[in-house]
Motif scaffolding. Structure first.
Motif, short mmCIF file in Angstrom:
data_model
loop_
_atom_site.label_atom_id
_atom_site.label_comp_id
_atom_site.label_asym_id
_atom_site.label_seq_id
_atom_site.Cartn_x
_atom_site.Cartn_y
_atom_site.Cartn_z
N LEU A 1 0.80 -1.31 0.11
CA LEU A 1 0.02 0.11 0.01
C LEU A 1 0.91 1.20 -0.04
O LEU A 1 0.64 2.16 -0.48
N PRO B 1 -1.65 6.09 0.97
CA PRO B 1 -2.87 5.44 1.12
C PRO B 1 -3.73 6.20 2.04
O PRO B 1 -3.32 6.61 3.07
N THR C 1 -8.22 2.94 3.70
CA THR C 1 -7.73 2.19 2.93
C THR C 1 -7.11 0.97 3.67
O THR C 1 -7.09 -0.26 3.45
#
Length: 199
Positions: free
Chosen positions: A168, A177, A181
């Motif tokens: 991520l 991110p 998320t």
């Protein structure tokens, strides 16, 4: 001023400068000249304190790994409070939102540095290995609190969380991110391990 104190100050100054170069310009831009210019000191200062540049970089990585001890203790102490997903989300965001992603890129891009680090850390990816142990320690504490199932496979879950979070945050050039998320990824990864399903 005692020599040890002065040495610590110089090391910290050089390490902080190296991190700024790493975050701003990436691993390929990290040279002894770039570090000393960023730190505002003569190039010879680095070589007075470290045998060579790879020795300096190895000490930088080991210093940053040592800093995980405090984060690990704080995370472990949070067991039984808040939510498991919330605690993990915060810890992973703190870890990868810092210089950790850039440090991992540095390690993977420099063969000589990896060789040097193997003397101290024989297996795994330095920093990620210790971060995985931090997550495993926390999950074990949560299991003791009854919030993680007794049969949960923590040895698999911890590296899964580290790997997912690393992906991520891996794009250092884009925006980080969103917290939701990260939370969704964590919640999905730990769903089967929670003693009770998330509310």
């Amino acid at each position: 001023m005692p020599t040890g104190v002065a040495m610590r100050d110089v090391r910290d100054q050089l390490f902080d400068a190296a991190e700024r170069v790493l975050l701003r310009d990436g691993p390929s831009a990290l040279t002894s000249r770039a570090v000393t210019m960023e730190a505002g000191c003569a190039k010879g200062v680095l070589h007075r304190h470290f045998t060579d540049f790879d020795a300096f970089l190895a000490e930088l990585v080991l210093d940053r790994i040592a800093r995980l001890d405090a984060e690990s203790a704080a995370l472990r102490d949070s067991a039984g409070t808040g939510t498991v997903a919330g605690n993990l989300t915060g810890a992973l965001a703190d870890l990868f939102g810092s210089v950790a992603v850039a440090i991992v890129s540095l390690i993977t891009s420099r063969d000589a540095l990896r060789t040097r680090l193997r003397e101290t850390i024989p297996t795994g990816v330095p920093l990620l290995t210790e971060a995985t142990a931090m997550i495993a320690s926390y999950l074990t504490a949560e299991r003791a609190h009854g919030r993680i199932r007794p049969d949960a496979d923590i040895d698999t879950l911890a590296p899964t969380l580290i790997g997912a979070a690393h992906l991520l945050f891996a794009d250092r050039t884009g925006p980080p991110p969103r917290p939701e998320t990260v939370h969704k990824t964590v919640s999905t990864a730990i769903a089967a391990a929670l003693h009770q399903p998330p509310h």
